[in-house]
Design an enzyme around this catalytic site. Structure first.
Site, PDB file in Angstrom:
ATOM      1  N   ASN A 159      -2.704   6.138  -9.868  1.00  0.00           N
ATOM      2  CA  ASN A 159      -2.534   6.095 -11.324  1.00  0.00           C
ATOM      3  C   ASN A 159      -3.624   5.270 -12.013  1.00  0.00           C
ATOM      4  O   ASN A 159      -3.374   4.652 -13.034  1.00  0.00           O
ATOM      5  CB  ASN A 159      -1.133   5.552 -11.666  1.00  0.00           C
ATOM      6  CG  ASN A 159      -0.720   5.872 -13.078  1.00  0.00           C
ATOM      7  OD1 ASN A 159      -1.198   6.844 -13.655  1.00  0.00           O
ATOM      8  ND2 ASN A 159       0.146   5.062 -13.649  1.00  0.00           N
ATOM      9  N   CYS A 207       0.871  -1.176   0.000  1.00  0.00           N
ATOM     10  CA  CYS A 207       0.000   0.000   0.000  1.00  0.00           C
ATOM     11  C   CYS A 207       0.909   1.227   0.000  1.00  0.00           C
ATOM     12  O   CYS A 207       2.129   1.108   0.113  1.00  0.00           O
ATOM     13  CB  CYS A 207      -0.938  -0.021   1.206  1.00  0.00           C
ATOM     14  SG  CYS A 207      -0.106  -0.300   2.769  1.00  0.00           S
ATOM     15  N   TYR A 236       9.389  -3.882  -9.935  1.00  0.00           N
ATOM     16  CA  TYR A 236       8.113  -3.737 -10.635  1.00  0.00           C
ATOM     17  C   TYR A 236       8.415  -3.657 -12.132  1.00  0.00           C
ATOM     18  O   TYR A 236       9.172  -2.773 -12.554  1.00  0.00           O
ATOM     19  CB  TYR A 236       7.405  -2.462 -10.156  1.00  0.00           C
ATOM     20  CG  TYR A 236       5.978  -2.305 -10.664  1.00  0.00           C
ATOM     21  CD1 TYR A 236       5.201  -3.407 -11.015  1.00  0.00           C
ATOM     22  CD2 TYR A 236       5.393  -1.043 -10.768  1.00  0.00           C
ATOM     23  CE1 TYR A 236       3.891  -3.248 -11.458  1.00  0.00           C
ATOM     24  CE2 TYR A 236       4.084  -0.882 -11.198  1.00  0.00           C
ATOM     25  CZ  TYR A 236       3.339  -1.988 -11.551  1.00  0.00           C
ATOM     26  OH  TYR A 236       2.043  -1.834 -11.993  1.00  0.00           O
ATOM     27  N   HIS A 284       2.990  -7.463  -8.153  1.00  0.00           N
ATOM     28  CA  HIS A 284       1.848  -7.797  -9.016  1.00  0.00           C
ATOM     29  C   HIS A 284       2.133  -8.952  -9.987  1.00  0.00           C
ATOM     30  O   HIS A 284       1.744  -8.903 -11.160  1.00  0.00           O
ATOM     31  CB  HIS A 284       1.384  -6.559  -9.788  1.00  0.00           C
ATOM     32  CG  HIS A 284       1.366  -5.288  -8.967  1.00  0.00           C
ATOM     33  ND1 HIS A 284       1.227  -5.284  -7.602  1.00  0.00           N
ATOM     34  CD2 HIS A 284       1.489  -3.978  -9.320  1.00  0.00           C
ATOM     35  CE1 HIS A 284       1.262  -4.021  -7.149  1.00  0.00           C
ATOM     36  NE2 HIS A 284       1.429  -3.220  -8.179  1.00  0.00           N
ATOM     37  N   ASP A 296      -2.892  -2.437  -2.317  1.00  0.00           N
ATOM     38  CA  ASP A 296      -2.458  -1.389  -3.251  1.00  0.00           C
ATOM     39  C   ASP A 296      -3.184  -0.064  -2.990  1.00  0.00           C
ATOM     40  O   ASP A 296      -3.128   0.840  -3.829  1.00  0.00           O
ATOM     41  CB  ASP A 296      -2.629  -1.816  -4.707  1.00  0.00           C
ATOM     42  CG  ASP A 296      -1.979  -0.839  -5.678  1.00  0.00           C
ATOM     43  OD1 ASP A 296      -0.893  -0.332  -5.364  1.00  0.00           O
ATOM     44  OD2 ASP A 296      -2.573  -0.556  -6.737  1.00  0.00           O
TER      45      ASP A 296
HETATM   46  C1  0GY Z   1       1.364   0.301  -7.938  1.00  0.00           C
HETATM   47  C2  0GY Z   1       1.213   0.419  -9.391  1.00  0.00           C
HETATM   48  C3  0GY Z   1       1.417   1.524 -10.162  1.00  0.00           C
HETATM   49  C4  0GY Z   1       2.110   2.687  -9.746  1.00  0.00           C
HETATM   50  C5  0GY Z   1       3.265   2.658  -9.083  1.00  0.00           C
HETATM   51  O1  0GY Z   1       5.180   3.587  -8.228  1.00  0.00           O
HETATM   52  C6  0GY Z   1       4.133   3.814  -8.827  1.00  0.00           C
HETATM   53  O2  0GY Z   1       3.804   4.924  -9.223  1.00  0.00           O
HETATM   54  O3  0GY Z   1       3.729   1.508  -8.632  1.00  0.00           O
HETATM   55  C7  0GY Z   1       0.976   1.456 -11.570  1.00  0.00           C
HETATM   56  O4  0GY Z   1       0.740   2.532 -12.165  1.00  0.00           O
HETATM   57  O5  0GY Z   1       0.840   0.341 -12.122  1.00  0.00           O
HETATM   58  O6  0GY Z   1       1.954  -0.668  -7.446  1.00  0.00           O
HETATM   59  O7  0GY Z   1       0.937   1.153  -7.183  1.00  0.00           O
END
Ligand code: 0GY
Length: 295
Positions: A250, A28, A153, A177, A245
């Site tokens: 976004n 989160c 990620y 994810h 999350d």
């Molecule tokens: C998430 C996914 C997203 C954003 C980010 O760091 C971030 O801005 O991870 C996304 O846009 O897929 O894990 O929050």
């Protein structure tokens, strides 16, 4: 840049599923408030302000005990909002930071004292400009010495290119994810096979998170997400994490804002037995983030 992103769900449903005692929401974020903790000038989206008090109220409402607060790209390498949340949590939140290679030992020690236990490397090109592996190697050497892990990620299509780098890392590596699989394929098919092969390595963990970003079948049950998460949980029960999350940064008008209660109610479908749910929600995140409390 300031218009078009959805705010988090104001009144989530109370889940029917009761998480086991001591459950951890292991993915989160907190954002802002922007006038106190400004967003990064290089950000690709502007989230709604979503502070620690709101996160902890949601934690309690959903039946969780602890949080892992992950630095997101909209705050860049300025970890102050995340650290402020850790400090307000009374020891019930730990963090994953984003740092730049120039960070000093003193700054790393301060993050550790605040409860940070990992760094996040983000390779999703719509969110960040990619950096060369050598840049990250310098950071890894420093954080490995603190006993931290690396959170990565990336998009499924990029795993092949990053394979050598990721498998060279000496720390635990946690994939956000599930590496963003294409849920229109089969979890037993050739598209997901490289990720499952990656997970065969003992130091690779992943989060079975973000149906709202990955699902094509959609809410409230996100049926296409379930077989992928369940495959990973059943094969690697000791190296999986779950998180909301929240506040779901976004997500724009093309997507939808999930109800966090729905997400919690999916857990028994991802982790069908009490033993696996105990591992997913309590034992695994405790081992990674609060090892000093684990016998
Ligand atoms: C998430 C996914 C997203 C954003 C980010 O760091 C971030 O801005 O991870 C996304 O846009 O897929 O894990 O929050």
């Amino acid at each position: 840049m300031d218009a078009g992103w959805l705010p988090f769900h104001p009144t989530p449903t109370r889940p029917a599923f009761t998480p086991p005692s001591g459950a951890v929401d292991a993915h989160c974020h907190v954002f802002g408030p922007g006038d106190r903790f400004p967003y990064a000038p290089e950000r690709k989206y502007t989230p709604c302000d979503a502070g620690a008090a709101q996160l902890f109220a949601l934690r309690d409402f959903l039946g969780f005990s602890r949080n892992v607060v992950v630095q997101a790209t909209c705050h860049g390498t300025d970890n102050r909002a995340m650290v402020d949340a850790l400090e307000q949590s009374g020891g019930r939140a730990r963090g994953v930071a984003t740092v730049d290679a120039g960070i000093t030992d003193g700054e790393l020690a301060a993050l550790h004292a605040a409860g940070v236990r990992g760094v996040r490397f983000n390779y999703v090109k719509r969110l960040v400009e990619p950096r060369p592996d050598t840049y990250y190697h310098g950071i890894v050497e420093r954080i490995a010495a603190l006993g931290w892990h690396v959170v990565v990620y990336f998009e499924a299509a990029d795993l092949a290119e990053k394979w050598d780098f990721f498998t060279s890392l000496p720390t635990i590596v946690v994939v956000d994810h599930m590496g963003r699989p294409d849920l229109t394929r089969s979890p037993d098919g050739p598209e997901f096979a490289p990720f499952l092969r990656f997970m065969e390595r003992d130091n690779i963990w992943c989060k079975v998170t973000c149906p709202e970003r990955l699902s094509k079948s959609g809410p409230p049950t996100y049926d296409d997400f379930v077989p992928f998460a369940r495959t990973v949980v059943e094969r690697f029960p000791d190296r999986v994490l779950w998180g909301t999350d929240w506040p779901h940064p976004n997500l724009n008008m093309v997507g939808h804002m999930p109800d966090d209660g729905w997400l919690v109610d999916m857990i028994p479908r991802l982790a069908p037995t009490p033993a696996v749910r105990q591992a997913l929600l309590v034992d695994n995140p405790m081992r990674l983030y609060w090892p000093e409390e684990v016998a």
